[in-house]
Design a protein around this motif. Structure first.
Motif, PDB file in Angstrom:
ATOM      1  N   PRO A 193       0.836  -1.211   0.000  1.00 36.60           N
ATOM      2  CA  PRO A 193       0.000   0.000   0.000  1.00 36.60           C
ATOM      3  C   PRO A 193       0.866   1.255   0.000  1.00 36.60           C
ATOM      4  O   PRO A 193       1.966   1.258   0.555  1.00 36.60           O
ATOM      5  N   GLU A 194       0.355   2.342  -0.607  1.00 36.52           N
ATOM      6  CA  GLU A 194       1.049   3.620  -0.638  1.00 36.52           C
ATOM      7  C   GLU A 194       0.053   4.766  -0.498  1.00 36.52           C
ATOM      8  O   GLU A 194      -1.090   4.661  -0.958  1.00 36.52           O
ATOM      9  N   LYS A 211      -4.419  14.271  -3.621  1.00 35.11           N
ATOM     10  CA  LYS A 211      -3.898  13.126  -2.881  1.00 35.11           C
ATOM     11  C   LYS A 211      -4.078  11.866  -3.709  1.00 35.11           C
ATOM     12  O   LYS A 211      -4.917  11.819  -4.617  1.00 35.11           O
ATOM     13  N   ASN A 212      -3.287  10.857  -3.403  1.00 34.16           N
ATOM     14  CA  ASN A 212      -3.447   9.580  -4.083  1.00 34.16           C
ATOM     15  C   ASN A 212      -3.199   8.416  -3.116  1.00 34.16           C
ATOM     16  O   ASN A 212      -2.354   8.500  -2.224  1.00 34.16           O
ATOM     17  N   ILE A 213      -3.959   7.364  -3.305  1.00 34.89           N
ATOM     18  CA  ILE A 213      -3.843   6.132  -2.527  1.00 34.89           C
ATOM     19  C   ILE A 213      -3.729   4.982  -3.521  1.00 34.89           C
ATOM     20  O   ILE A 213      -4.445   4.948  -4.532  1.00 34.89           O
ATOM     21  N   SER A 214      -2.836   4.037  -3.254  1.00 31.71           N
ATOM     22  CA  SER A 214      -2.700   2.899  -4.161  1.00 31.71           C
ATOM     23  C   SER A 214      -2.370   1.637  -3.378  1.00 31.71           C
ATOM     24  O   SER A 214      -1.854   1.704  -2.259  1.00 31.71           O
ATOM     25  N   LEU A 234      -7.097   8.619  -7.138  1.00 30.49           N
ATOM     26  CA  LEU A 234      -6.444   9.926  -7.221  1.00 30.49           C
ATOM     27  C   LEU A 234      -7.471  11.031  -7.093  1.00 30.49           C
ATOM     28  O   LEU A 234      -8.533  10.995  -7.727  1.00 30.49           O
ATOM     29  N   ASP A 235      -7.137  12.012  -6.284  1.00 33.23           N
ATOM     30  CA  ASP A 235      -7.995  13.170  -6.042  1.00 33.23           C
ATOM     31  C   ASP A 235      -7.442  14.350  -6.843  1.00 33.23           C
ATOM     32  O   ASP A 235      -6.232  14.603  -6.828  1.00 33.23           O
ATOM     33  N   TYR A 236      -8.323  15.054  -7.560  1.00 33.19           N
ATOM     34  CA  TYR A 236      -7.893  16.165  -8.408  1.00 33.19           C
ATOM     35  C   TYR A 236      -8.582  17.456  -7.963  1.00 33.19           C
ATOM     36  O   TYR A 236      -9.810  17.515  -7.850  1.00 33.19           O
ATOM     37  N   LYS A 237      -7.766  18.491  -7.724  1.00 36.23           N
ATOM     38  CA  LYS A 237      -8.274  19.823  -7.399  1.00 36.23           C
ATOM     39  C   LYS A 237      -7.677  20.835  -8.371  1.00 36.23           C
ATOM     40  O   LYS A 237      -6.457  20.969  -8.471  1.00 36.23           O
ATOM     41  N   TYR A 238      -8.557  21.525  -9.122  1.00 35.43           N
ATOM     42  CA  TYR A 238      -8.129  22.538 -10.080  1.00 35.43           C
ATOM     43  C   TYR A 238      -8.422  23.924  -9.486  1.00 35.43           C
ATOM     44  O   TYR A 238      -9.593  24.317  -9.383  1.00 35.43           O
ATOM     45  N   PRO A 239      -7.406  24.659  -9.074  1.00 29.55           N
ATOM     46  CA  PRO A 239      -7.664  25.960  -8.434  1.00 29.55           C
ATOM     47  C   PRO A 239      -8.348  26.964  -9.354  1.00 29.55           C
ATOM     48  O   PRO A 239      -9.112  27.820  -8.873  1.00 29.55           O
ATOM     49  N   ASP A 240      -8.130  26.874 -10.659  1.00 26.77           N
ATOM     50  CA  ASP A 240      -8.712  27.838 -11.593  1.00 26.77           C
ATOM     51  C   ASP A 240      -9.885  27.273 -12.391  1.00 26.77           C
ATOM     52  O   ASP A 240     -10.557  28.024 -13.100  1.00 26.77           O
ATOM     53  N   ASP A 245     -12.828  19.554 -10.932  1.00 23.00           N
ATOM     54  CA  ASP A 245     -12.469  18.813  -9.719  1.00 23.00           C
ATOM     55  C   ASP A 245     -13.122  17.431  -9.735  1.00 23.00           C
ATOM     56  O   ASP A 245     -14.250  17.264 -10.215  1.00 23.00           O
ATOM     57  N   GLY A 246     -12.401  16.445  -9.172  1.00 20.65           N
ATOM     58  CA  GLY A 246     -12.993  15.116  -9.135  1.00 20.65           C
ATOM     59  C   GLY A 246     -12.016  14.061  -8.683  1.00 20.65           C
ATOM     60  O   GLY A 246     -10.986  14.350  -8.056  1.00 20.65           O
ATOM     61  N   LYS A 247     -12.348  12.809  -9.013  1.00 23.73           N
ATOM     62  CA  LYS A 247     -11.518  11.673  -8.635  1.00 23.73           C
ATOM     63  C   LYS A 247     -11.357  10.734  -9.825  1.00 23.73           C
ATOM     64  O   LYS A 247     -12.219  10.675 -10.702  1.00 23.73           O
ATOM     65  N   LYS A 248     -10.235  10.010  -9.818  1.00 27.12           N
ATOM     66  CA  LYS A 248     -10.004   8.957 -10.800  1.00 27.12           C
ATOM     67  C   LYS A 248      -9.699   7.661 -10.083  1.00 27.12           C
ATOM     68  O   LYS A 248      -8.903   7.641  -9.133  1.00 27.12           O
ATOM     69  N   ARG A 249     -10.350   6.598 -10.524  1.00 25.40           N
ATOM     70  CA  ARG A 249     -10.107   5.267  -9.991  1.00 25.40           C
ATOM     71  C   ARG A 249      -9.544   4.406 -11.110  1.00 25.40           C
ATOM     72  O   ARG A 249     -10.187   4.242 -12.145  1.00 25.40           O
ATOM     73  N   ILE A 250      -8.346   3.879 -10.892  1.00 31.02           N
ATOM     74  CA  ILE A 250      -7.645   3.130 -11.948  1.00 31.02           C
ATOM     75  C   ILE A 250      -7.313   1.736 -11.433  1.00 31.02           C
ATOM     76  O   ILE A 250      -6.692   1.587 -10.368  1.00 31.02           O
ATOM     77  N   ALA A 251      -7.722   0.731 -12.168  1.00 28.35           N
ATOM     78  CA  ALA A 251      -7.399  -0.660 -11.824  1.00 28.35           C
ATOM     79  C   ALA A 251      -6.689  -1.304 -13.011  1.00 28.35           C
ATOM     80  O   ALA A 251      -7.134  -1.163 -14.155  1.00 28.35           O
ATOM     81  N   THR A 252      -5.576  -1.983 -12.748  1.00 26.45           N
ATOM     82  CA  THR A 252      -4.826  -2.648 -13.813  1.00 26.45           C
ATOM     83  C   THR A 252      -4.441  -4.056 -13.376  1.00 26.45           C
ATOM     84  O   THR A 252      -4.201  -4.314 -12.196  1.00 26.45           O
ATOM     85  N   ALA A 253      -4.392  -4.934 -14.348  1.00 30.67           N
ATOM     86  CA  ALA A 253      -3.927  -6.309 -14.125  1.00 30.67           C
ATOM     87  C   ALA A 253      -2.883  -6.610 -15.186  1.00 30.67           C
ATOM     88  O   ALA A 253      -3.139  -6.444 -16.385  1.00 30.67           O
TER      89      ALA A 253
END
Length: 378
Positions: A193-194, A211-214, A234-240, A245-253
């Motif tokens: 985990p990271e 922020k990001n969690i993996s 991954l959490d995304y914040k766009y100041p401008d 703004d939003g989140k990305k969920r990425i799964a890979t095998a």
């Protein structure tokens, strides 16, 4: 080597062994590479090369050659030693990998290939305004890993990706750092985990951060096949641009297999869910990547990578009145010669083509690129 009747290879091996015994590992590595350039299937020179690279702290190169030898060596004692080296490289040792590349791209900003587009019943001519033309530039990628406590198997990682093309509006920097811990399940598998943060900078200004969690699961089924499962949030914040703004969920095998010592195949399946405040830019993407890397006599190594990504947006486009659907196809060919040495790095050539098809013509584009990289990958 004696059985092959090549006394020259035997003498080169002895010369390399003498260098290694006296601690002249750089010279030893050059001798072992000469042997492998004549016959890439020989085990002992490759094993010695892996060991000398390990002593030189070129852990990525050592890992590359240790994995190759592990697929063919018969001695169980040697296999155990190789597995121990690989485990140290993966979990206990500091790493610093640097790649510098010079790039030429026909469409780096992915401008539309359409000449005309209809919006709200009106036709717009894009023939002279949408094409930015070819650009050249350079890339720098740095990946570092520093163990904190080898007994607890904790570490910190940092990543830098910098790109700059000729002309304005092209300087981009991506930075990320994370803290993680290796948890061994058994001798062949582990979970890592990271947690961390990331930031994207465009022309000196932060475009987004977050922020990001993996979590990564690694399993070596045997000495020639291993698999990995990755999940990232991954959490995304766009100041401008707060609507992005939003989140990305990425799964890979990923599944990697050495068919022979000098023939490796990798298969990767991925899913990506991007959820933004503005649902018209939110999408789901699925992808498949297949790559094959082969090593030949003469020090040559070639690779071919093919990727297909399908992207479906969640809400209709307000200008075109339809829900956007894209299909991206990427093909990349790589070639390098491990005998070439430029300040301890080998030159690597990449040639690629990207084609993006879309049901909205404005988002169709294609690009060709070529890269000359200097890497310690091999």
């Amino acid at each position: 080597m004696s059985a092959s009747g090549d006394d020259d290879l035997q003498s080169i091996f002895v010369k390399g062994a003498k260098y290694s015994l006296t601690g002249l590992y750089s010279l030893a590595a050059k001798e072992y590479r000469k042997i492998l350039s004549a016959d890439a299937t020989l085990e002992r020179p490759r094993l010695e090369l892996a060991y000398t690279l390990f002593k030189l702290k070129d852990y990525k190169g050592a890992e590359y050659h240790f994995k190759k030898v592990l697929t063919t060596v018969e001695s169980e004692k040697v296999k155990v030693n190789i597995r121990n080296f690989l485990s140290q490289i993966r979990q206990n040792l500091p790493q610093l990998n640097l790649t510098v590349g010079f790039v030429s791209d026909t469409n780096p900003n992915q401008e539309t290939s359409a000449n005309k587009v209809i919006i709200g019943g009106m036709e717009f001519d894009l023939g002279t305004t949408s094409k930015s033309g070819s650009k050249s530039g350079y890339e720098v990628n740095v990946n570092a890993k520093l163990p904190i406590n080898t007994e607890d198997k904790t570490f910190v990682k940092a990543n830098l990706e910098y790109t700059n093309y000729s002309g304005g509006n092209n300087e981009k920097t991506f930075l990320s750092t994370s803290y993680g811990k290796h948890l061994n399940l058994n001798k062949r598998s582990s979970i890592t985990p990271e947690v961390g943060v990331h930031r994207f900078i465009h022309k000196g200004n932060t475009l987004y951060s977050g922020k990001n969690i993996s979590i990564n699961y690694f399993n070596a089924f045997n000495d020639s096949i291993n698999a990995e499962l990755d999940y990232k949030l991954l959490d995304y914040k766009y100041p401008d641009y707060t609507y992005m703004d939003g989140k990305k969920r990425i799964a890979t095998a990923r599944l990697s297999k050495f068919i022979t010592q000098n023939n490796r195949v990798d298969i990767q399946l991925s899913t990506l869910n991007s959820d933004s405040v503005d649902k018209t830019i939110s999408y789901k993407q699925s992808g498949l990547t297949i790559s094959n890397t082969r090593e030949f006599n003469g020090g040559w190594s070639v690779g071919l990578v093919a990727t297909v990504n399908k992207k479906n947006y969640l809400k209709g486009d307000p200008f075109f009145g339809v829900t956007r659907e894209d299909k991206e196809k990427v093909v990349e060919f790589t070639i390098l010669n491990g005998l070439l040495d430029v300040q301890g790095m080998s030159p690597k050539i990449k040639l690629g083509r990207v084609v993006n098809d879309s049901n909205i013509i404005l988002h169709q584009f294609d690009r060709n690129y070529s890269k000359l990289e200097f890497t310690k990958e091999f």
